[in-house]
Design an enzyme around this catalytic site. Sequence first.
Site, PDB file in Angstrom:
ATOM      1  N   ASP A 288       0.896  -1.244   0.065  1.00 41.07           N
ATOM      2  CA  ASP A 288       0.082   0.009   0.096  1.00 41.07           C
ATOM      3  C   ASP A 288       0.904   1.234   0.009  1.00 41.07           C
ATOM      4  O   ASP A 288       2.174   1.171   0.231  1.00 41.07           O
ATOM      5  CB  ASP A 288      -0.985  -0.053   1.314  1.00 41.07           C
ATOM      6  CG  ASP A 288      -2.207   0.953   0.835  1.00 41.07           C
ATOM      7  OD1 ASP A 288      -2.287   1.616   0.043  1.00 41.07           O
ATOM      8  OD2 ASP A 288      -3.081   0.660   1.841  1.00 41.07           O
TER       9      ASP A 288
HETATM   10  C1  BGC Z   1      -4.994   3.093   0.405  1.00 40.43           C
HETATM   11  C2  BGC Z   1      -5.253   2.033  -0.761  1.00 40.43           C
HETATM   12  C3  BGC Z   1      -5.241   2.736  -2.139  1.00 40.43           C
HETATM   13  C4  BGC Z   1      -3.636   3.323  -2.305  1.00 40.43           C
HETATM   14  C5  BGC Z   1      -3.522   4.072  -3.724  1.00 40.43           C
HETATM   15  C6  BGC Z   1      -3.730   4.051  -0.007  1.00 40.43           C
HETATM   16  O1  BGC Z   1      -3.717   4.943   0.941  1.00 40.43           O
HETATM   17  O2  BGC Z   1      -4.899   2.581   1.426  1.00 40.43           O
HETATM   18  O3  BGC Z   1      -6.494   1.424  -0.781  1.00 40.43           O
HETATM   19  O4  BGC Z   1      -5.190   1.586  -3.154  1.00 40.43           O
HETATM   20  O5  BGC Z   1      -3.662   4.482  -1.263  1.00 40.43           O
HETATM   21  O6  BGC Z   1      -4.079   5.010  -4.031  1.00 40.43           O
END
Ligand code: BGC
Length: 763
Positions: A288
């Site tokens: 993530d």
């Molecule tokens: C979130 C994810 C997301 C990623 C990319 C993160 O802050 O937890 O769910 O896919 O950002 O945008």
Amino acid sequence: MIKPNLIILILCIAFYAIGHQPLQAQTTGNFASKADSILQLMTLEEKLGQLNLPVGGDITTGQAGSSDIAISIKAGQVGGLFNLKSAEKIREIQRIAVEETRLKIPLLFGMDVIHGYETLFPIPLGMSSSWDMALVEQSARIAAIEASADGINWTFSPMVDVSRDPRWGRVSEGNGEDPFLGAAIAKAMIQGYQGDDLALSNTIMACVKHFALYGASEAGRDYNTVDMSRQRMFNEYMLPYQAAVEAGVGSVMTSFNDVDGIPASGNKWLMTELLRETWGFDGFVVTDYTAINEMIPHGMGNLQEVSAMALQAGVDMDMVGEGFLTTLEKSLKEGKINQTQIDEAVRRILIAKYQLGLFDDPFRYADPNRSQNEIFTPEHRKVAREIAAQTFVLLKNEGDILPLKKQGTIALVGPMADNRENMAGTWSVAGRFTESVSLKEGLENALGEQAKIVYARGANVVADSLLESRVSIFGKPTYRDERSEEVLIQEALAAVKDADVIVAAMGESAEMSGEASSRSDIEIPQNQRALMQALMDTGKPVVLVLFTGRPLGMAWEEEHMPAILNVWFAGSEAGDAIADVLFGEVNPSGKLTATFPQNVGQVPLFYNHKNTGRPLPEGEWFQKFRSNYLDVSNEPLYPFGYGLSYTNFEYGDISLSSTQLSGDQTLTVKVSVTNTGTVDGAEVVQLYVRDLVASITRPVKELKGFQKVFLKAGESKTVQFDLTQEDLKFYNYNIDFVFEPGEFEIMVGGNSRDVEGSLVNWQ
Ligand code: BGC
């Protein structure tokens, strides 16, 4: 002697030949050997570049060639980009990758396509409330068609984190509290995104997230610690992720939290032993957003140490943090990681690019013609409207106030009544917020000249302007009215004076749920409640159209409001879909997938809890020295699986094929369901099981089957479920997945509370 330039040229020709073979029924196996041929050509820097995933940001066409990202791409330092929107920009960036880099390796283009691309469907918690897997799959299919037309080949969805904590803002992004339902939804979404052939130009790679257990953040505070027993983990949280792997998901995203004391992104047991070795996952793992760097404050070491830890754990791609890009070379030299570990990660990413057909045609997903004609189309919007109406949950309908008649004067009041942008709900990166249908427009479209509509805002989303500024973001303004709340109420009362009925559009704004939107108070804001009270005091019938991204504490509303229709955040066509249900064109059939508590103090409150040694006798609400509260009963306000209809469904007795079973036999459970009302409708028939005696404590109920059946007025149907020992297995004390013989209670009903049960003995 051969000159270095010549060697590069020969290598490039060899690579071109390998990369451009026709793609015929390619298996991961032959993709792997192709990937290996490329690996042999790559420098260490180029390899680390493949593991790097920067955010696309706001590159504008024309600038793309000279942006910082372009410089990194040309240097071979980028494996993919995400959240960059438009076919044109993506084509230009891809062109740089395949024309201006030494090895011409195409890029992945990812995006958070969570509940639709430009055509937005309801938020996932809403989608799950449809209990309709065909519709869930269809929504993902349309999202894939639109996203791929615009150049996206990879979505960071489905999010399948089981959560039992409505304080956590991200419950809106998941499928509620049940692992069985969550697993079914995971499969449907992956099928919708990936189809049967990832290389087609209108299918995209899915990424199941957030592995693992993110939905169990302590106190519902986002990014918080997770600590749970392995038993709970395997019996109650892991199933949806495992189902995603079984469905062939192409990639997995790590979670921010720790699991058993080790952050997921550095957890080798999780990412390698469980995910790959036990479940057989053969795609790639992406972190993530900056999750590797976040292991530093987690207390795992400096950037070099945590990056090495992540690679060793089995992580392949580093989202945004650049820990891999900037430290792995040093770790390699110092012997802290080895070349094989890097090569494995690169190989997995190259294989994904082959699977997507990017080596065959790097531009296959960014087709200007498709981008013009296949996005936000009238057909897609029509489907979005139909699907949205299937996700609404009728929570109360005293005196059959609903459906409304198309006549007289209808007053529309509330901060969510005339707000297109907020219909999108959270996580709607590519949505056209300003083109969503507001509830006010939906009513106008439905009524035409047949009835008069009067409108007043009546309240802000919250009285506290600081709090409101935190949730009026990402292109979803709440249009705060700076006059006092009292003035707004008076204005509304004047407006509704001649109305026959009042529709109150209230609850949360879109960004009151979602990432980093945890709430410690899960009630409808007090100023809105004051408005509801004032409207009720007029003596007119009031229908609460509830906007929310989470289960709310609504004991007051349940007590005072005669009718409540929960519409979540229903996406592009919200207003029309809500009108369809309010006026009875569509009979509501959604059922909750997350328990609504009476108040936040009961949280976590979920239907599939275990018994205690001092359970409260049924029907009681307090006894000294029993497991209960002094000030609130143990009951939820609305249980899991609950939702009303404009008709009534009556369940007959359950019939079992046998009450004594052994071994591989199948238990057939039948129940007849009758629509006893005067309108057609659909009912979600739910099957629960309780394992009465086992080697570990077991939940009082677990969902093991569901079917949504459509019944014409007066019609009866027999609904059948088949159960085998496989359905009754669980993870025991040693985390072995076992069937234990004994007695089981088989229950069927229209929600998790109101069920009829029968016992079977299974040896
Ligand atoms: C979130 C994810 C997301 C990623 C990319 C993160 O802050 O937890 O769910 O896919 O950002 O945008």
